[in-house]
Design an enzyme around this catalytic site. Structure first.
Site, short mmCIF file in Angstrom:
data_model
loop_
_atom_site.label_atom_id
_atom_site.label_comp_id
_atom_site.label_asym_id
_atom_site.label_seq_id
_atom_site.Cartn_x
_atom_site.Cartn_y
_atom_site.Cartn_z
N LYS A 1 0.75 -1.23 -0.08
CA LYS A 1 -0.18 -0.01 -0.01
C LYS A 1 0.83 1.17 -0.11
O LYS A 1 1.63 1.47 0.97
CB LYS A 1 -0.96 0.12 1.30
CG LYS A 1 -1.80 1.23 1.18
CD LYS A 1 -2.85 1.22 2.22
CE LYS A 1 -2.67 1.65 3.58
NZ LYS A 1 -3.75 1.85 4.53
N GLN B 1 -12.78 9.40 8.79
CA GLN B 1 -12.58 8.31 9.75
C GLN B 1 -13.95 8.13 10.73
O GLN B 1 -14.30 6.90 11.20
CB GLN B 1 -11.46 8.29 10.67
CG GLN B 1 -10.08 7.94 10.12
CD GLN B 1 -10.40 6.06 9.60
OE1 GLN B 1 -10.90 5.40 10.41
NE2 GLN B 1 -9.45 5.80 8.80
#
Length: 206
Positions: free
Chosen positions: A80, A151
């Site tokens: 990633k 988030q």
């Protein structure tokens, strides 16, 4: 190339999944929690977890973390590449952006490139939900959020799934507009959403 060569070993067969593709095939919060628990259970003493490197590019709020991991059971590895840019808030862009490369572990051939933003947010929220399922009272009815961005939204879905007794949410953010939008999202999910002006009020007395 021999006719019996595995398709995964053939170069050129790389699938690209956009943000919309990833979200459309997203697993439920419960399945994400189960996956996180399986991963954590394998990280016993002496186990090797995923590696990570952070590159602080300009010492002014720009970071480029690189994470790698692998599953021997699935025969897959992943990398990633992420960017964290504090100034993006003023540009109308997300502060965190990521891209994931999925690789066949046996051959090293890339299999897919995935937009990593949804995955990053959902994985982080799933880890919090797993912790909450062990540490929080099962009959908890109230929850407080300090910060109401990406988030917060992913955590809302994960935590309401893990803690179905939740009824009331307090939201605090740096801007009231962000808190109001998040409180409204909580109401649409069936909670009583309340905006508060002080972060202490968001978490005290829960």
């Amino acid at each position: 190339m021999a006719a019996d060569t595995p398709r995964s070993a053939q170069p050129g067969h790389i699938r690209y999944l956009t943000a919309g593709d990833v979200e459309a095939m997203a697993p439920s919060p419960r399945l994400l929690r189960e996956a996180i628990i399986r991963i954590f259970s394998r990280q016993g003493p002496g186990a090797d977890g995923p590696g990570a490197e952070d590159d602080d590019v300009d010492r002014a709020g720009t970071f480029l973390p690189i994470l790698v991991g692998a599953s021997l059971d699935e025969g897959r590895a992943m990398t990633k590449w992420a960017s964290i840019v504090a100034e993006n808030s003023g540009r109308g862009l997300p502060n965190v952006t990521s891209l994931i490369i999925l690789t066949d572990l046996a051959t090293g051939q890339p299999l897919a490139i995935l937009d990593g933003n949804w995955i990053t947010a959902a994985r982080t929220a799933a880890m919090t939900a797993v912790a909450a399922s062990f540490l929080v009272r099962a009959d908890s009815r109230s929850i407080g959020f300090v910060g109401c961005g990406v988030q917060a939204r992913s955590h809302l879905s994960s935590l309401t799934s893990a803690l179905p007794s939740l009824k009331h949410l307090k939201a605090y953010s740096r801007t009231r507009r962000s808190a109001e939008a998040f409180a409204e999202e909580a109401r649409r999910s069936g909670l009583q959403g309340e905006v508060v002006e002080d972060p202490r009020v968001a978490v005290e007395g829960l």
